[in-house]
Design a protein around this motif. Structure first.
Motif, PDB file in Angstrom:
ATOM      1  N   SER A 229      -9.372  11.895   4.185  1.00 35.10           N
ATOM      2  CA  SER A 229      -9.577  10.702   5.183  1.00 35.10           C
ATOM      3  C   SER A 229     -11.348  10.713   5.922  1.00 35.10           C
TER       4      SER A 229
ATOM      5  N   CYS B  50     -15.312  10.725  -2.058  1.00 31.41           N
ATOM      6  CA  CYS B  50     -13.979  10.770  -2.262  1.00 31.41           C
ATOM      7  C   CYS B  50     -13.538  11.962  -3.119  1.00 31.41           C
TER       8      CYS B  50
ATOM      9  N   ASN C 139      -5.644   0.503   2.435  1.00 35.67           N
ATOM     10  CA  ASN C 139      -6.851   1.130   1.854  1.00 35.67           C
ATOM     11  C   ASN C 139      -8.087   0.328   2.000  1.00 35.67           C
TER      12      ASN C 139
ATOM     13  N   TYR D 113       0.844  -1.190   0.077  1.00 38.18           N
ATOM     14  CA  TYR D 113      -0.157   0.210  -0.094  1.00 38.18           C
ATOM     15  C   TYR D 113       0.965   1.241   0.015  1.00 38.18           C
TER      16      TYR D 113
END
Length: 460
Positions: free
Chosen positions: A404, A414, A27, A20
């Motif tokens: 986040s 997002c 994720n 990641y």
């Protein structure tokens, strides 16, 4: 599983072989998608306001793409492009050259935007060696600060994003220098008109040509509309005309990086079509295949093609997976959908609405310094002090934390997020770059959720 660390704290680890981006923080796992939405394995429904990395331009899981890729798979899945061509590569290339009104006459299809930039840099250098009177001393490039052109050594050298470059500086080429970007929010003074601001930037480019020696410069490289490293900043009127004039004065090429801003993202298929100029070389990628396949391309102006054709007749560069048939089939279908569904009109319509709503709902927020964009690419720059434009300290990690928070169950959105957009260390920004299929209702939903995230984060 959980394991105890040496200081007694418990750290959660996920058993995964995936490397990641953040080794200590796996994720979220996306198990399905449709249209403008992603669905995680924990039940979260996330509206994809960023199209991934401004990639998924026709939305997720369009069945027309499934069919197009499968049909190509039944014909030919791969053949070595050094030896062969395929009908689908020929058709896609023709669609791309036609879309420029024939001004760009050849297409070099690769697997990513980074590869397209690498190819552009190489072609620019080769061009000068193939002139009737070769100019082999032209080995330098001038690019811009707060730019990003990819992550291989050549493209990373061309870009100027210190957090990405710092570790690898010793390995990067020394034949690239950088001038100021067109960053009106911080570069334009209260007394500046667009004309005076552009004039100052053009003079800076002229001065850099003179500093390094005009006869040594291959090309000026710039993103037509900036991506995450400069927070979706569009150029002010007349900027690229002025930059091109400087290049032409000294016989250098103009390379426009439209990996992010091209293929419809900013309201026209090519972002340069709004600037009154034509580049010598142009890169595209993200909106080309919309994420259904890994693909990018270099578009080459007639004048450059003519020089190579009269010289060696070859481009001294190749990639194993260039013109990959499955990627070409996906990209060709995406381009057909853009046209058949008139998605560019929707980009312009919903983009105007998105920008309007963001300004209305967030323009007066004390920590929102600037809202800027074009088409379906809109950025929000955050500041500690609105009056002075003072950024937050780097240690606050404002944009990563906002990103986040957006992904949390409470918000389900997002964003694209970036840090160090102002200088080497500071500057925080998020972008909304939704799919071209986004509806008016979904635009309102994205703005609602964006406002809630920011008010939750800042506390007002």
């Amino acid at each position: 599983m959980t394991t105890a660390t040496g200081n007694g704290r418990i750290t959660k680890h996920i058993s995964s072989s995936v490397l990641y981006r953040q080794l200590r923080q796996p994720n979220p796992s996306i198990v399905s998608s449709k249209g403008c939405f992603l669905f995680a394995d924990d039940g979260r429904q996330i509206i994809d306001a960023s199209s991934g990395a401004a990639v998924s331009c026709i939305g997720h899981n369009d069945e027309r793409l499934h069919y197009a890729i499968l049909e190509q798979l039944k014909k030919v899945e791969y053949c070595y492009p050094y030896y062969f061509t395929t009908p689908v590569a020929e058709e896609l290339s023709q669609v791309l050259t036609d879309s420029t009104g024939g001004k760009m006459s050849k297409v070099f299809i690769v697997s990513s935007g980074t590869e397209a930039v690498e190819a552009a840099i190489k072609m620019a250098m080769q061009y000068f060696t193939e002139l009737p009177q070769p100019q082999r001393q032209r080995t330098r490039f001038i690019a811009r600060k707060q730019s990003y052109h990819g992550n291989t050594l050549g493209s990373l050298s061309t870009g100027f994003h210190p957090p990405r470059r710092e570790l690898y500086e010793a390995m990067l080429s020394k034949n690239v220098s950088h001038v100021s970007a067109c960053y009106a929010y911080r570069g334009k003074t209260e007394t500046d008109s667009d004309e005076t601001y552009v004039g100052r930037l053009a003079q800076e480019l002229e001065d850099e040509f003179q500093r390094v020696g005009p006869e040594t410069v291959c090309a000026f490289v710039a993103e037509t509309v900036c991506g995450t490293t400069l927070g979706s900043a569009p150029p002010v009127e007349g900027y690229f005309k002025a930059m091109k004039e400087v290049c032409e004065r000294h016989g250098a090429l103009l390379i426009l990086d439209e990996v992010l801003s091209g293929m419809g993202r900013t309201g026209t298929l090519h972002a340069w079509q709004q600037e009154g100029i034509v580049p010598d070389l142009q890169t595209v990628a993200k909106g080309l295949g919309a994420g259904y396949a890994s693909i990018g391309a270099l578009l080459v102006h007639n004048d450059v093609v003519r020089v190579l054709a009269q010289g060696t007749g070859a481009f001294i560069h190749s990639q194993t997976y260039q013109s990959h048939p499955l990627a070409c089939a996906a990209a060709l279908e995406v381009q057909k959908i853009l046209k058949e569904d008139d998605l560019l009109s929707n980009v312009r319509k919903q983009g105007a609405l998105l920008g309007k709503l963001l300004v209305e709902r967030l323009g007066n927020h004390p920590n929102v310094g600037d809202i800027r964009g074009r088409g379906l690419l809109w950025g929000i720059e955050f500041v500690k002090n609105k009056a002075t434009k003072e950024p937050f300290p780097s240690s606050n990690k404002v944009s990563p934390k906002i990103h986040s928070l957006g992904l949390s169950t409470d918000h389900g959105i997002c964003f694209l997020a970036a840090h160090a957009t102002m200088d080497d260390k500071t500057g925080d920004y998020i972008a909304l770059a939704p799919p071209y299929i986004v509806s008016e209702q979904e635009v309102h939903l994205m703005v609602d959720r964006t406002e809630k995230v920011l008010r939750a984060f800042f506390g007002y």
